[in-house]
Design a protein around this motif. Structure first.
Motif, PDB file in Angstrom:
ATOM      1  N   VAL A 160      15.663 -14.235  81.330  1.00 49.35           N
ATOM      2  CA  VAL A 160      16.079 -14.337  82.726  1.00 49.35           C
ATOM      3  C   VAL A 160      15.615 -13.113  83.504  1.00 49.35           C
ATOM      4  N   ILE A 161      15.769 -11.941  82.913  1.00 48.69           N
ATOM      5  CA  ILE A 161      15.377 -10.695  83.581  1.00 48.69           C
ATOM      6  C   ILE A 161      13.867 -10.643  83.801  1.00 48.69           C
ATOM      7  N   GLU A 162      13.091 -11.055  82.814  1.00 51.69           N
ATOM      8  CA  GLU A 162      11.629 -10.967  82.907  1.00 51.69           C
ATOM      9  C   GLU A 162      11.003 -12.144  83.656  1.00 51.69           C
ATOM     10  N   GLY A 202      -0.335 -18.076  74.270  1.00 52.63           N
ATOM     11  CA  GLY A 202      -0.687 -17.273  75.437  1.00 52.63           C
ATOM     12  C   GLY A 202       0.494 -16.721  76.208  1.00 52.63           C
ATOM     13  N   ILE A 203       1.714 -16.837  75.686  1.00 53.99           N
ATOM     14  CA  ILE A 203       2.892 -16.296  76.362  1.00 53.99           C
ATOM     15  C   ILE A 203       3.576 -15.315  75.408  1.00 53.99           C
ATOM     16  N   ASP A 204       3.717 -14.084  75.847  1.00 51.63           N
ATOM     17  CA  ASP A 204       4.299 -13.047  74.990  1.00 51.63           C
ATOM     18  C   ASP A 204       5.812 -13.201  74.897  1.00 51.63           C
ATOM     19  N   PRO A 205       6.382 -12.871  73.744  1.00 53.11           N
ATOM     20  CA  PRO A 205       7.843 -12.873  73.611  1.00 53.11           C
ATOM     21  C   PRO A 205       8.473 -11.858  74.558  1.00 53.11           C
ATOM     22  N   VAL A 206       9.696 -12.084  74.957  1.00 58.27           N
ATOM     23  CA  VAL A 206      10.390 -11.159  75.841  1.00 58.27           C
ATOM     24  C   VAL A 206      10.694  -9.853  75.100  1.00 58.27           C
ATOM     25  N   GLN A 207      10.859  -8.796  75.857  1.00 65.18           N
ATOM     26  CA  GLN A 207      11.202  -7.504  75.293  1.00 65.18           C
ATOM     27  C   GLN A 207      12.692  -7.450  74.981  1.00 65.18           C
ATOM     28  N   LYS A 234      18.219 -12.828  73.717  1.00 64.62           N
ATOM     29  CA  LYS A 234      16.846 -13.149  74.126  1.00 64.62           C
ATOM     30  C   LYS A 234      16.829 -13.951  75.422  1.00 64.62           C
ATOM     31  N   LEU A 235      17.790 -14.844  75.586  1.00 63.70           N
ATOM     32  CA  LEU A 235      17.843 -15.642  76.810  1.00 63.70           C
ATOM     33  C   LEU A 235      18.114 -14.748  78.017  1.00 63.70           C
ATOM     34  N   LEU A 267       9.904 -20.600  78.489  1.00 65.31           N
ATOM     35  CA  LEU A 267      11.106 -20.350  77.698  1.00 65.31           C
ATOM     36  C   LEU A 267      10.796 -20.369  76.203  1.00 65.31           C
ATOM     37  N   ALA A 268      10.008 -21.343  75.771  1.00 69.48           N
ATOM     38  CA  ALA A 268       9.659 -21.426  74.353  1.00 69.48           C
ATOM     39  C   ALA A 268       8.859 -20.208  73.912  1.00 69.48           C
ATOM     40  N   GLY A 269       7.872 -19.827  74.712  1.00 68.96           N
ATOM     41  CA  GLY A 269       7.068 -18.663  74.370  1.00 68.96           C
ATOM     42  C   GLY A 269       7.876 -17.381  74.412  1.00 68.96           C
TER      43      GLY A 269
END
Length: 460
Positions: A445-447, A60-65, A440-441, A374-376
């Protein structure tokens, strides 16, 4: 009024259901002792690899852009610099350690970080035990008192001594004889309780031994099988001359950088310890995996975040010192900034980038909101477990912390065997993996940097 009450109740139920769906049920962990830290690779302390942890995926958690653009540095550049012999393995407080701190401060300034306002400097000094890289001498003493010098790095190595020693002793497992100061403990025969004893054992001398001795336990001596065989003969002894390499009231320094964000009441701390196992004679323990890998990834993340037009909250970059000394570098920073923020979320980076092994987010369910986010966001598995490294200094009512780690560090025999040895080199690492996770990290942080500590609010 009744309609308003029903509406509030419905909203509360929706938030509660969302939180329950977000936190995936974790299988019951294997019944085993949880290590408080990564054990030093000395023979009396080395344990067989732990059973593999139960790992889970967050739903239920989308990956970061993905962030666009490029950065100047690479994680490989930073790792190879930090593992250079001029830093002496970076043992806490040593001359080489301080030189490494100077290098990190220059890099923080070069990439465009700011000094933390509370410090007004790149460095945070604090009281702790520190070590100096000093040589020792040893001889085999025959029954006729003839002495044969042992070559440091070939015939023997030692762990830094908390007091000056000049003794000639035999091997024993007799507590009374040991207490009289006439013998060194034979850890090959009896390893129980050796942490508090001057002890001797055998092993691969060329692999070295973690030089740091921050707890001021007696020195540990490791010799070759040939030397040990001689010492087991009747009448043979070992003559040890060790310097006092431990300063019990010294100072060490964290290196800290900062980027201001939109919300100054919240902060994300990205941390990694830069101290290492040290150097004994000619044997350097480079500490690439543990933990130049984490420091390099943190710096690379900072390079990406410096390019951002706006960050959601303040971001603090911390190269912690003396992690092997009860994590008191991270504790010093935590105490400094805790009262400055209404919320602090901390990500500790340690032992990452081993080739062919996945990354993992470690955190108990008390840290589930941060852990799952963070994992998602990074597309990684998580372990419902705390390892008690530098992140534990950031547990609190208004703080949450997790560890970015590799399960292989505990469970893979090959990976585990190189910790704190001469074999912990940059060539073991997958720098493409480290570069990717840094990018990705930064996106996370930004999102997600200003997300609340709690995933839902209950209305009464």
């Amino acid at each position: 009024m009744k309609k308003i009450w029903c509406l509030m109740l419905a909203v509360s139920l929706v938030f509660s259901m969302t939180a329950c769906q977000q936190e995936e049920m974790v299988q019951k962990e294997t019944e085993q002792e949880t290590p408080a830290e990564i054990q030093e690779n000395t023979p009396e302390e080395t344990k067989p690899p732990q059973q593999k942890n139960d790992l889970s995926w967050t739903k239920g958690i989308d990956p970061v852009q993905e962030i666009s653009g490029t950065v100047e540095g690479t994680t490989e550049t930073y790792v190879r610099e930090l593992t250079d012999p001029k830093y002496q393995g970076r043992v806490g407080g040593s001359e080489g350690n301080r030189a490494a701190a100077d290098y990190l401060a220059k890099e923080f300034e070069r990439i465009g970080l700011q000094q933390l306002p509370q410090l007004g400097s790149w460095k945070q000094s604090y009281q702790t035990n520190v070590a100096s890289i000093l040589p020792g001498e040893a001889w085999i003493v025959a029954p006729d008192q003839t002495q044969t010098a042992l070559e440091l790095g070939k015939d023997w190595v030692f762990r830094a001594s908390p007091e000056e020693l000049d003794v000639t002793v035999s091997l024993t497992t007799d507590q009374a004889v040991y207490d009289e100061g006439k013998a060194i403990w034979d850890a090959n025969v009896e390893s129980k309780g050796t942490a508090r004893k001057l002890n001797l054992t055998t092993g691969e001398v060329s692999a070295g031994m973690a030089y740091t001795n921050p707890s001021c336990n007696p020195s540990r001596i490791l010799v070759s099988e040939e030397v040990y065989a001689q010492l087991k003969q009747p009448g043979y002894q070992i003559h040890l001359r060790l310097p006092d390499a431990i300063e019990e009231e010294g100072t060490a320094e964290n290196v800290v950088g900062y980027l201001p964000g939109k919300d100054h009441t919240k902060a994300v701390v990205l941390g990694a310890n830069f101290d290492g196992p040290g150097q004994c004679g000619p044997l350097l323990m480079p500490g690439a995996y543990n933990n130049a890998s984490g420091v390099a990834t943190m710096i690379q993340t900072a390079e990406w975040l410096v390019q951002s037009d706006e960050l959601p909250c303040d971001v603090i970059f911390a190269a912690f010192n003396t992690e092997d000394n009860d994590e008191n570098g991270s504790s010093a920073l935590s105490k400094l900034i805790e009262d400055q923020y209404a919320q602090i979320r901390m990500v500790n980076l340690k032992c990452i980038g081993w080739k062919g092994q996945p990354l993992t987010i470690y955190g108990e369910n008390s840290e589930a909101v941060l852990r799952n986010s963070l994992a998602g966001g990074l597309g990684l598995q998580y372990a419902n477990r705390a390892l008690g490294a530098d992140e534990k200094a950031f547990y609190g009512e208004k703080m949450s912390a997790v560890l970015l780690f590799q399960d292989a560090c505990l469970t893979n025999p090959e990976t585990n065997s190189i910790l704190n040895t001469t074999r912990d080199t940059a060539d073991n690492l997958d720098f493409a993996m480290l570069d990717d996770i840094a990018k990705k990290l930064a996106a996370w942080v930004i999102e997600c940097g200003d997300e609340p500590l709690d995933s839902y609010v209950v209305y009464w």
